[in-house]
Design a protein around this motif. Structure first.
Motif, mmCIF file in Angstrom:
data_model
loop_
_atom_site.group_PDB
_atom_site.id
_atom_site.type_symbol
_atom_site.label_atom_id
_atom_site.label_comp_id
_atom_site.label_asym_id
_atom_site.label_seq_id
_atom_site.Cartn_x
_atom_site.Cartn_y
_atom_site.Cartn_z
ATOM 1 N N ALA A 1 0.814 -1.156 0.187
ATOM 2 C CA ALA A 1 0.125 0.045 -0.108
ATOM 3 C C ALA A 1 0.977 1.097 0.003
ATOM 4 N N ALA A 2 0.450 2.337 -0.435
ATOM 5 C CA ALA A 2 1.224 3.521 -0.561
ATOM 6 C C ALA A 2 0.513 4.676 -0.530
ATOM 7 N N VAL A 3 1.131 5.889 -0.110
ATOM 8 C CA VAL A 3 0.490 7.252 -0.090
ATOM 9 C C VAL A 3 1.050 8.073 -1.186
ATOM 10 N N ILE A 4 0.239 8.661 -1.968
ATOM 11 C CA ILE A 4 0.836 9.566 -2.889
ATOM 12 C C ILE A 4 0.481 10.909 -2.644
ATOM 13 N N GLY A 5 1.250 11.928 -2.915
ATOM 14 C CA GLY A 5 1.206 13.353 -2.789
ATOM 15 C C GLY A 5 2.407 14.137 -2.771
ATOM 16 N N ASP A 6 2.423 15.416 -2.867
ATOM 17 C CA ASP A 6 3.514 16.151 -2.998
ATOM 18 C C ASP A 6 3.424 17.462 -2.073
ATOM 19 N N PRO A 7 4.076 17.727 -0.850
ATOM 20 C CA PRO A 7 5.193 16.735 -0.669
ATOM 21 C C PRO A 7 4.975 15.648 0.132
ATOM 22 N N VAL A 8 5.472 14.458 0.268
ATOM 23 C CA VAL A 8 5.281 13.512 1.200
ATOM 24 C C VAL A 8 6.596 13.119 1.987
ATOM 25 N N LYS A 9 7.626 13.735 1.882
ATOM 26 C CA LYS A 9 8.939 13.428 2.467
ATOM 27 C C LYS A 9 8.813 13.285 4.040
ATOM 28 N N HIS A 10 7.888 14.236 4.645
ATOM 29 C CA HIS A 10 7.710 14.217 6.199
ATOM 30 C C HIS A 10 6.278 13.595 6.461
ATOM 31 N N SER A 11 5.815 12.872 5.518
ATOM 32 C CA SER A 11 4.637 11.978 6.093
ATOM 33 C C SER A 11 4.686 11.090 7.210
ATOM 34 N N LEU A 12 3.922 11.249 7.848
ATOM 35 C CA LEU A 12 3.959 10.130 9.187
ATOM 36 C C LEU A 12 2.934 8.951 8.646
ATOM 37 N N SER A 13 2.559 8.969 7.433
ATOM 38 C CA SER A 13 1.867 7.670 7.182
ATOM 39 C C SER A 13 2.433 6.372 6.977
ATOM 40 N N PRO A 14 3.703 6.465 6.800
ATOM 41 C CA PRO A 14 4.415 5.105 6.502
ATOM 42 C C PRO A 14 4.588 4.716 7.926
ATOM 43 N N VAL A 15 5.069 5.262 8.943
ATOM 44 C CA VAL A 15 5.283 4.912 10.291
ATOM 45 C C VAL A 15 3.839 4.376 10.885
ATOM 46 N N ILE A 16 3.150 5.125 10.765
ATOM 47 C CA ILE A 16 1.568 4.813 11.350
ATOM 48 C C ILE A 16 1.112 3.311 10.541
#
Ligand code: NAP
Length: 303
Positions: free
Chosen positions: A24-39
Motif C-alpha cells: 500500500a502507498a501514499v501519493i502526494g507532494d510533498p510526502v517526504k515528512h509524511s507520518l503515514s508510513p510509520v503509522i
C-alpha cells in the motif's frame, strides 16, 4: 536521518518482505515528512499480516498516472494527500457517500472485481478519536474554525453523526458559506472578523475545533512564525468547553495551551490522523489494527 525515517526503519526491521507481500502507498507532494508510513507499517504489524506501506512523491497533474500504476503494479491500497484529493475523486470508478459529498478522496480501495473505489476517512477519523477520549458529538453544538478541506470533512462527519448545531467560522465568509452547504439544516456561517458573532457562536457551542492551519509548523522539526499564534482569543474558551486542534505539528499548539489554562479539555490532532489511517486499513483489509500502537509510533516519530 530524521526520527520519522528511524521509526519507519524500526517498524520494517522485523518485517520480511516477500514476492507476495502486499503493498500500500501514499501519493502526494510533498510526502517526504509524511507520518503515514510509520503509522501504517506499525498498524500492519499489529495485525500480523504481510503488508508493507511506502510513500511515493507524485506531482500535481499526475493523479491518473498514479491510479494506472496502482492497477499495473497491483497495489492493494492507496492513501491520497495534497494536491490529489479532488482529482482522484473524479478519476476512480466509484466513491463512497462521504467522498461524493466532499468531492475529495483520501483512500482508494481495490474492489474484488478490480475497480477502484474512493473513500474519505478524515472526518470519521476525528469522530473516532473523540469517542476514544470519551467525547460523543451526538446532540452537541460545535464551532469549527476554518472552511478548507479538513473543516469540510469534519462538517460532513459531524452531520452524519447527529450533532445538533454547527457554526463554521472562517476569515473568508464565502468559503464558510460553501462549507455550510454540506450540512445546510444545522450549519451557520460566521466571519471571524465579526467578533460579536464569533463570540456568540463560541458561547453557544459545547466543542470548539480548529481546522485552520493557524498554529502549524510547515513540517515536523521546523520553526514557523505562525506557531505561537491561536486562531481565537482565549476569552472565547470556557472551562466546560472541549477544545480540539486538528494541527498535530506541533502537538502542543497555542490554542491547546489556552484551553488548558482555562481548565477546558484539550485534544490534539494526532488522534484524528491515526484513526483515519486505522479506518483506511479496515477498508483495505477488513481488519481493525491496534490504534494505540499506531499512536505511540506517530508520537515517537514526531518527537
Ligand atoms: P486548507 O484546505 O488549505 O484550509 C486552510 C484553512 O485555514 C482555511 O479555512 C483558511 O481560511 C484557514 N487559514 C489559513 N491561514 C489562516 C490564517 N492566517 N488566519 C486565519 N485562517 C487561516 O487546509 P486543510 O487541509 O483544511 O488543513 C487545515 C489544517 O488541518 C492543517 O493544519 C492540517 O495539517 C490539519 N489537518 C489535520 C488532520 C489530522 O488528521 N489531524 C487532517 C487534515 C488536516 P480561508 O478559507 O480564508 O483561506
Amino acid at each position: 536521518m530524521t526520527s520519522t525515517q528511524q521509526t519507519f526503519e524500526i517498524a520494517l526491521s522485523e518485517k520480511r518482505i516477500h514476492a507476495g507481500t502486499s503493498i500500500a502507498a501514499v501519493i502526494g507532494d510533498p510526502v517526504k515528512h509524511s507520518l503515514s508510513p510509520v503509522i501504517h507499517n506499525v498498524g500492519f504489524r499489529s495485525l500480523g499480516i504481510d503488508w508493507v506501506y511506502v510513500a511515493c512523491e507524485v506531482k500535481e497533474g499526475e493523479a491518473q498516472s498514479a491510479l494506472d500504476a496502482m492497477k499495473t503494479l497491483g497495489l492493494r491500497g492507496l492513501s491520497v494527500t495534497m494536491p490529489h484529493k479532488t482529482a482522484i475523486a473524479s478519476l476512480v470508478d466509484a466513491v463512497s457517500a462521504a467522498a461524493q459529498a466532499l468531492h475529495s478522496v483520501n483512500t482508494v480501495e481495490v474492489a474484488a472485481d478490480g475497480s477502484l473505489i474512493g473513500h474519505s476517512t478524515d472526518g470519521d477519523g476525528l469522530v473516532a478519536s473523540l469517542k476514544e477520549q470519551g467525547v460523543s458529538v451526538n446532540g452537541q453544538a460545535i464551532l469549527i474554525l476554518g472552511a478548507g478541506g479538513a473543516a469540510r470533512s469534519v462538517i460532513d462527519a459531524l452531520h452524519r453523526h447527529a450533532c445538533r448545531q454547527i457554526f463554521v467560522a472562517n476569515r473568508s465568509l464565502d468559503n464558510a458559506q460553501m462549507a455550510v452547504a454540506l450540512a445546510p439544516s444545522i450549519a451557520t456561517a460566521v466571519s471571524t472578523t465579526d467578533s460579536t458573532s464569533l463570540f456568540a457562536a463560541a458561547a453557544n457551542s459545547d466543542i470548539i475545533i480548529n481546522a485552520t492551519s493557524v498554529g502549524m509548523t510547515k513540517s515536523p522539526g521546523t520553526v514557523s512564525k505562525n506557531v505561537s499564534v491561536s486562531p481565537i482569543s482565549v476569552d472565547l474558551i470556557r472551562p466546560d468547553h472541549i477544545v480540539v486542534d486538528l494541527v498535530y505539528h506541533p502537538m502542543e499548539t497555542e490554542l491547546l495551551r489556552q484551553a488548558r489554562r482555562r481548565g477546558a479539555l484539550a485534544i490534539d490532532g494526532l488522534g484524528m490522523l491515526v484513526h483515519q489511517a486505522a479506518l483506511q486499513q479496515q477498508i483495505w483489509t477488513g481488519l481493525v489494527p491496534n490504534v494505540s500502537d499506531m499512536y505511540q509510533a506517530a508520537l515517537q516519530a514526531l518527537a
